[in-house]
Scaffold this motif. Sequence first.
Motif, mmCIF file in Angstrom:
data_model
loop_
_atom_site.group_PDB
_atom_site.id
_atom_site.type_symbol
_atom_site.label_atom_id
_atom_site.label_comp_id
_atom_site.label_asym_id
_atom_site.label_seq_id
_atom_site.Cartn_x
_atom_site.Cartn_y
_atom_site.Cartn_z
ATOM 1 N N ALA A 182 6.457 -6.886 -1.188
ATOM 2 C CA ALA A 182 5.215 -6.407 -1.797
ATOM 3 C C ALA A 182 4.072 -7.332 -1.410
ATOM 4 O O ALA A 182 4.264 -8.531 -1.185
ATOM 5 N N TYR A 183 2.905 -6.762 -1.343
ATOM 6 C CA TYR A 183 1.690 -7.499 -0.999
ATOM 7 C C TYR A 183 0.753 -7.486 -2.201
ATOM 8 O O TYR A 183 0.602 -6.461 -2.878
ATOM 9 N N ALA A 204 2.007 -2.352 -2.399
ATOM 10 C CA ALA A 204 0.844 -3.233 -2.356
ATOM 11 C C ALA A 204 0.050 -3.056 -3.635
ATOM 12 O O ALA A 204 -0.171 -1.927 -4.098
ATOM 13 N N VAL A 205 -0.355 -4.186 -4.208
ATOM 14 C CA VAL A 205 -1.225 -4.178 -5.391
ATOM 15 C C VAL A 205 -2.485 -4.927 -4.989
ATOM 16 O O VAL A 205 -2.439 -6.088 -4.582
ATOM 17 N N ILE A 247 3.876 2.264 2.800
ATOM 18 C CA ILE A 247 3.475 1.298 1.778
ATOM 19 C C ILE A 247 2.660 2.019 0.717
ATOM 20 O O ILE A 247 1.584 2.566 1.001
ATOM 21 N N ALA A 248 3.157 2.037 -0.507
ATOM 22 C CA ALA A 248 2.428 2.621 -1.632
ATOM 23 C C ALA A 248 1.442 1.593 -2.159
ATOM 24 O O ALA A 248 1.850 0.504 -2.587
ATOM 25 N N CYS A 249 0.161 1.921 -2.133
ATOM 26 C CA CYS A 249 -0.881 0.959 -2.479
ATOM 27 C C CYS A 249 -1.646 1.435 -3.707
ATOM 28 O O CYS A 249 -2.185 2.547 -3.726
ATOM 29 N N LEU A 250 -1.682 0.581 -4.728
ATOM 30 C CA LEU A 250 -2.427 0.868 -5.952
ATOM 31 C C LEU A 250 -3.399 -0.278 -6.218
ATOM 32 O O LEU A 250 -3.169 -1.412 -5.793
#
Length: 401
Positions: free
Chosen positions: A168-169, A195-196, A215-218
């Motif tokens: 995770a980023y 990714a947060v 990559i799921a980015c929120l």
Amino acid sequence: MPDTAYFDDLETRSADQRRAEQATLLRKRLASITQAPADWRAAAAEVQGPDDLVALPVMRKSDLSASQKENPPFGGIAVSNLAHVFQSPGPIYEPGGISHDWWRMGRFLHAAGIGKGDIVQNCFGYHLTPAGMIFESGARAVGAAVLPAGTGQTELQVIAARDIGTTAYAGTPDYLKVILDKADEMGVTLKLSRAVVGGGALFPSLRQEYADRGIACLQSYATADLGNIAYETPAMEGMIVDEGVIVEILTPGTGNPVEPGEVGEVVVTSLNPDYPLIRFATGDMSAVMAGQSPCGRTNMRIKGWMGRADQTTKIKGMFVRPEQVAALVAKHPDIARARVVARRDGQQDAMTVQIESDGGDAQTFATSVVDTLKLKSTVEIVPLGSLPRDGLVIEDQRTYD
């Protein structure tokens, strides 16, 4: 993914339960502020719940900075469980704690699907400013490990991500792309899948690029002073307000709430017992979204960042501020709202003040404009409800092509 759908039971409280429990905490926090001026403490003693906060003044960053200079380091605010002191531009000094999820960021990381077994590559800064510690605290709260990477040295970041297997980023939205592009250049495949992000705009095209890479980015909405304010969930419908704060949306330059759904300034009351901030103005604009998130969390939602509330504009060499526009409206009961429009008339600045009213005298209003805004202006009386509900009280239409 985390074992449970929600970080805690607070996220699914009924509106009545949340209101009652926040009212109890709010009264405790207000009672604990004993070093405020007597008139503030007297007004605070009358506050029974979030709806009564309108009786208290709004605190702006400039107010906090000034009070810290007079009474360093925290402006007379009693801080407990202090572990770190951070510095933001101004300078403004912020306390930090290391007790469980002090910044309340774990709620966001949990919603993003980060938990035990994950290694978070934390690319927020750790020096002076608190962002790195804010996200590390959140990772700790969900049981994830952290690579405290900070920013820069991108090639080393790629090597570390490969060798450690970071999953995770955490960081600004655009720096992740820098890392991914460097990895492509080096022929390295990374295991990042979540990714947060925060601290900048997450443009839809960038989010889609990350999604195309798996990559799921929120994104979250947080500040150095307040910690987490609101956050996205996989439902992707607005940002859910954190359970540890009370959010108001106010007309810029005033302490008054906007009508439901209208755009205004985000003002936050933190219920953190170690560092309560009451009606702290973020300077950001947003609006409340109606209804409940499909993800099942029941707290209020906001639409995310919608511009800056500090619309101070120089016209004819004079600054015009939202507070002045608010003062103009307050002078006349027959003015519903007002909007200053700055434009160019040939090679000169010109100003029009649009006034929503069902009557009134334009000349009287024009005299008040000079008294309050210190500039002569064209006055336009417009029908009630005709001005846009976009949060702007000062609109700059000038171009300099």
